[in-house]
Scaffold this active site. Sequence first.
Site, PDB file in Angstrom:
ATOM      1  CG  ASP A  23      -1.742  -8.923   1.837  1.00 51.67           C
ATOM      2  OD1 ASP A  23      -2.723  -9.161   1.228  1.00 51.67           O
ATOM      3  OD2 ASP A  23      -1.558  -8.003   2.637  1.00 51.67           O
ATOM      4  CB  THR A  30      -0.933   0.210   5.626  1.00 55.98           C
ATOM      5  OG1 THR A  30       0.265   0.313   4.915  1.00 55.98           O
ATOM      6  CG2 THR A  30      -2.036   1.274   5.758  1.00 55.98           C
ATOM      7  CG  ASN A  73      -1.842  -0.973   1.117  1.00 53.02           C
ATOM      8  OD1 ASN A  73      -2.798  -0.988   0.258  1.00 53.02           O
ATOM      9  ND2 ASN A  73      -2.195  -1.926   1.924  1.00 53.02           N
TER      10      ASN A  73
END
Length: 243
Positions: free
Chosen positions: A96, A120, A9
Amino acid sequence: MLLTVDIGNTKIKAAVFEGTALLEKFVFSSDDALVEVKKIMQKFPATHHSITSVVGKDDHKLLLWLSENTQLTAVNHNLGFPFINKYATPATLGIDRMVLAAGAVLQYPNKHRLVIDAGTCITYDFTDNNNNYLGGAISPGLQLRYNAMHNFTAKLPLLYPQMPQSYVGNTTKESMHSGVVNGLLHEVDGFVRQYEQQYQDVTVILTGGDAEFLAKRLKNTIFANSNFLLESLNLLYLYTNQK
């Protein structure tokens, strides 16, 4: 040699592997991705294969270049994974998270495994000792918590992760650090305890950008490895090619 690329991200992480040995790791922004990957390939000209996982925005130029200059494996939901996916909505499960679960299964066979990715967002992914992927949890990461307090209030400042001096913050900044950091530590410890109560012998792997910051302060026994996603990409590549 194999180039593994994790398009996240906020950053892109890459590494070159020879077999299971990580030769070198790289971190760069998406703006510099193609230039940096070309530098890596110049440094390791014997790298003829690559594997990518994408969580953030697709970098079409990078992926096109890799497909033209290496034998590219782009991880998607149709790739063969070393676990049975029992997620109720498998098509929505992040690539992921699937890669991390695959790495846990391949690196820690015949065990219950919980992978905690402190990026994140904080993701929790659990596979049992029969290689069933059962799911997990998602919550805001450290910086996301600071950002939310700043963005959704009128007067709270924007801070960055810092270990609080005490549980009892005696300034606004210290109170925010205590709330964010101690709150997240309690969350992680609490999740680990719940899994251990239900499944007893659980191997816990902590990874992601904030893994090192959190690892020393957690009460539970964990394996902290900030490179685990890149290593998992490498293991997944070896697994799919051995099949």
